[in-house]
Scaffold this motif. Structure first.
Motif, PDB file in Angstrom:
ATOM      1  N   TYR A  75       2.698   4.441 -11.468  1.00 40.47           N
ATOM      2  CA  TYR A  75       3.664   3.346 -11.523  1.00 40.47           C
ATOM      3  C   TYR A  75       3.101   2.046 -10.950  1.00 40.47           C
ATOM      4  CZ  TYR A  75       6.790   6.574 -13.546  1.00 40.47           C
ATOM      5  OH  TYR A  75       7.333   7.467 -14.434  1.00 40.47           O
ATOM      6  N   HIS A  76       1.800   2.016 -10.728  1.00 38.17           N
ATOM      7  CA  HIS A  76       1.072   0.812 -10.330  1.00 38.17           C
ATOM      8  C   HIS A  76       1.614   0.179  -9.050  1.00 38.17           C
ATOM      9  CE1 HIS A  76      -0.986   1.156 -14.126  1.00 38.17           C
ATOM     10  NE2 HIS A  76       0.187   1.288 -14.704  1.00 38.17           N
ATOM     11  N   VAL A  77       1.868   1.051  -8.052  1.00 37.74           N
ATOM     12  CA  VAL A  77       2.275   0.568  -6.730  1.00 37.74           C
ATOM     13  C   VAL A  77       1.304   1.031  -5.642  1.00 37.74           C
ATOM     14  CG1 VAL A  77       4.724   0.256  -7.249  1.00 37.74           C
ATOM     15  CG2 VAL A  77       3.914   2.492  -6.459  1.00 37.74           C
ATOM     16  N   SER A  78       0.336   1.852  -6.008  1.00 38.99           N
ATOM     17  CA  SER A  78      -0.719   2.270  -5.081  1.00 38.99           C
ATOM     18  C   SER A  78      -2.061   2.012  -5.748  1.00 38.99           C
ATOM     19  CB  SER A  78      -0.595   3.760  -4.731  1.00 38.99           C
ATOM     20  OG  SER A  78       0.559   3.996  -3.970  1.00 38.99           O
ATOM     21  N   PHE A  79      -3.039   1.652  -4.914  1.00 41.81           N
ATOM     22  CA  PHE A  79      -4.338   1.265  -5.441  1.00 41.81           C
ATOM     23  C   PHE A  79      -5.446   1.876  -4.591  1.00 41.81           C
ATOM     24  CE2 PHE A  79      -1.163  -2.008  -6.032  1.00 41.81           C
ATOM     25  CZ  PHE A  79      -1.118  -2.076  -7.418  1.00 41.81           C
ATOM     26  N   THR A  80      -6.488   2.326  -5.266  1.00 40.14           N
ATOM     27  CA  THR A  80      -7.636   2.884  -4.558  1.00 40.14           C
ATOM     28  C   THR A  80      -8.499   1.743  -4.030  1.00 40.14           C
ATOM     29  OG1 THR A  80      -9.050   2.920  -6.521  1.00 40.14           O
ATOM     30  CG2 THR A  80      -7.653   4.876  -6.133  1.00 40.14           C
ATOM     31  N   LYS A  81      -9.398   2.087  -3.114  1.00 38.43           N
ATOM     32  CA  LYS A  81     -10.345   1.095  -2.588  1.00 38.43           C
ATOM     33  C   LYS A  81     -11.203   0.536  -3.717  1.00 38.43           C
ATOM     34  CE  LYS A  81     -10.550   2.949   2.063  1.00 38.43           C
ATOM     35  NZ  LYS A  81     -11.328   3.610   3.092  1.00 38.43           N
ATOM     36  N   LYS A  86     -12.592  -4.314  -7.167  1.00 34.20           N
ATOM     37  CA  LYS A  86     -12.881  -4.978  -8.453  1.00 34.20           C
ATOM     38  C   LYS A  86     -12.274  -6.377  -8.531  1.00 34.20           C
ATOM     39  CE  LYS A  86     -13.445  -0.721 -11.029  1.00 34.20           C
ATOM     40  NZ  LYS A  86     -12.877   0.183 -12.029  1.00 34.20           N
ATOM     41  N   GLY A  87     -11.395  -6.714  -7.563  1.00 35.74           N
ATOM     42  CA  GLY A  87     -10.868  -8.063  -7.504  1.00 35.74           C
ATOM     43  C   GLY A  87      -9.532  -8.280  -8.185  1.00 35.74           C
ATOM     44  N   LYS A  88      -9.121  -7.381  -9.059  1.00 34.39           N
ATOM     45  CA  LYS A  88      -7.830  -7.484  -9.760  1.00 34.39           C
ATOM     46  C   LYS A  88      -7.196  -6.095  -9.804  1.00 34.39           C
ATOM     47  CE  LYS A  88      -8.030 -11.743 -11.719  1.00 34.39           C
ATOM     48  NZ  LYS A  88      -7.043 -12.768 -11.586  1.00 34.39           N
ATOM     49  N   VAL A  89      -5.860  -6.072  -9.715  1.00 34.90           N
ATOM     50  CA  VAL A  89      -5.112  -4.824  -9.899  1.00 34.90           C
ATOM     51  C   VAL A  89      -3.923  -5.124 -10.808  1.00 34.90           C
ATOM     52  CG1 VAL A  89      -5.800  -3.758  -7.713  1.00 34.90           C
ATOM     53  CG2 VAL A  89      -3.731  -5.168  -7.800  1.00 34.90           C
ATOM     54  N   PHE A  90      -3.424  -4.101 -11.465  1.00 40.04           N
ATOM     55  CA  PHE A  90      -2.280  -4.243 -12.359  1.00 40.04           C
ATOM     56  C   PHE A  90      -1.001  -3.967 -11.576  1.00 40.04           C
ATOM     57  CE2 PHE A  90       0.703  -2.824 -15.661  1.00 40.04           C
ATOM     58  CZ  PHE A  90       0.591  -3.883 -16.546  1.00 40.04           C
ATOM     59  N   ALA A  94       1.289  -7.254 -14.771  1.00 40.86           N
ATOM     60  CA  ALA A  94       0.234  -8.254 -14.950  1.00 40.86           C
ATOM     61  C   ALA A  94      -0.939  -7.940 -14.026  1.00 40.86           C
ATOM     62  CB  ALA A  94       0.776  -9.643 -14.630  1.00 40.86           C
ATOM     63  N   GLN A  95      -2.088  -8.497 -14.345  1.00 43.91           N
ATOM     64  CA  GLN A  95      -3.244  -8.418 -13.466  1.00 43.91           C
ATOM     65  C   GLN A  95      -3.042  -9.457 -12.365  1.00 43.91           C
ATOM     66  OE1 GLN A  95      -5.950  -6.335 -13.571  1.00 43.91           O
ATOM     67  NE2 GLN A  95      -5.006  -5.280 -15.300  1.00 43.91           N
ATOM     68  N   ILE A  96      -3.165  -9.026 -11.115  1.00 44.09           N
ATOM     69  CA  ILE A  96      -3.057  -9.959  -9.993  1.00 44.09           C
ATOM     70  C   ILE A  96      -4.328  -9.868  -9.160  1.00 44.09           C
ATOM     71  CG2 ILE A  96      -0.533  -9.783  -9.938  1.00 44.09           C
ATOM     72  CD1 ILE A  96      -0.888  -8.142  -7.287  1.00 44.09           C
ATOM     73  N   ASP A  97      -4.589 -10.899  -8.392  1.00 45.84           N
ATOM     74  CA  ASP A  97      -5.748 -10.882  -7.504  1.00 45.84           C
ATOM     75  C   ASP A  97      -5.564  -9.795  -6.459  1.00 45.84           C
ATOM     76  OD1 ASP A  97      -7.065 -12.988  -8.750  1.00 45.84           O
ATOM     77  OD2 ASP A  97      -6.037 -14.491  -7.519  1.00 45.84           O
ATOM     78  N   ALA A  98      -6.599  -9.009  -6.274  1.00 47.83           N
ATOM     79  CA  ALA A  98      -6.542  -7.941  -5.275  1.00 47.83           C
ATOM     80  C   ALA A  98      -6.304  -8.506  -3.877  1.00 47.83           C
ATOM     81  CB  ALA A  98      -7.819  -7.112  -5.315  1.00 47.83           C
ATOM     82  N   ALA A  99      -6.660  -9.763  -3.665  1.00 46.44           N
ATOM     83  CA  ALA A  99      -6.420 -10.403  -2.367  1.00 46.44           C
ATOM     84  C   ALA A  99      -4.919 -10.513  -2.084  1.00 46.44           C
ATOM     85  CB  ALA A  99      -7.060 -11.785  -2.329  1.00 46.44           C
TER      86      ALA A  99
END
Length: 174
Positions: A75-81, A86-90, A94-99
């Motif tokens: 559901y694109h609410v958790s992200f791996t290291k 990679k600088g972007k996550v979904f 939408a793609q957002i800045d990982a920052a």
């Protein structure tokens, strides 16, 4: 209804914003249940950590652990290291800045189970889309000074962390 609550593995406490929102939907449980709606939170923390934090906050809503599963990632609410590196996550469709992300973000998803037991995902909302669940924000939006925030929800604390919190019962004691 599933609230994707930001409490990751290794976190000491839940996200202050998620905690603020949970304060609101915890009180709505009897009303939701009367309409055949179950509100549940899901986090990747271990169940023992979830249960301890739930006790600390005095909440009653069901809260489950998705630790060891892909549920929060699906559901694109958790992200791996690696995803964050990679600088972007979904997130939020939408793609957002990982920052602007974290290993955990929040969201709200709705599901329905039909008579045959099939489960369907019917709705998801992310980012500020879930704030309608917080009645306090709706009241502040109508108050003379509004939310009076410098950055998004910078005034929010966990309810047991506000300084000099007046005892609400004191105003009504006879």
């Amino acid at each position: 209804m599933v609230y994707h609550f930001m409490l990751g593995p290794g976190w000491d406490a839940g996200c202050p914003g998620c905690s603020f929102l949970a304060d609101h939907f915890d009180g709505a449980l009897p009303h939701l249940e009367h309409h055949d709606v179950t509100m549940v939170a899901v986090s990747r923390a271990l169940l023992a950590k979830i249960e301890a934090y739930k006790r600390r906050m005095g909440w009653r809503f069901p809260w489950v652990s998705s630790f060891g599963s892909d549920f929060n990632f699906d559901y694109h609410v958790s992200f791996t290291k690696d995803e964050l590196a990679k600088g972007k996550v979904f997130y939020n469709f939408a793609q957002i800045d990982a920052a602007n992300a974290n290993d955990e973000l929040f969201g709200l998803s709705a599901f329905i189970k039909d008579e045959e037991g099939n489960v369907f995902h019917t709705y998801s909302s992310y980012a500020r889309g879930a704030e309608e669940l917080a009645g306090t924000l709706m009241i502040l939006d109508r108050a003379p000074k509004g939310r009076n925030e410098k950055t998004t929800m910078d005034f929010v604390r966990r309810h047991d962390e506000y300084e000099n919190t007046p005892d609400a019962r004191a105003c009504c004691a006879s």
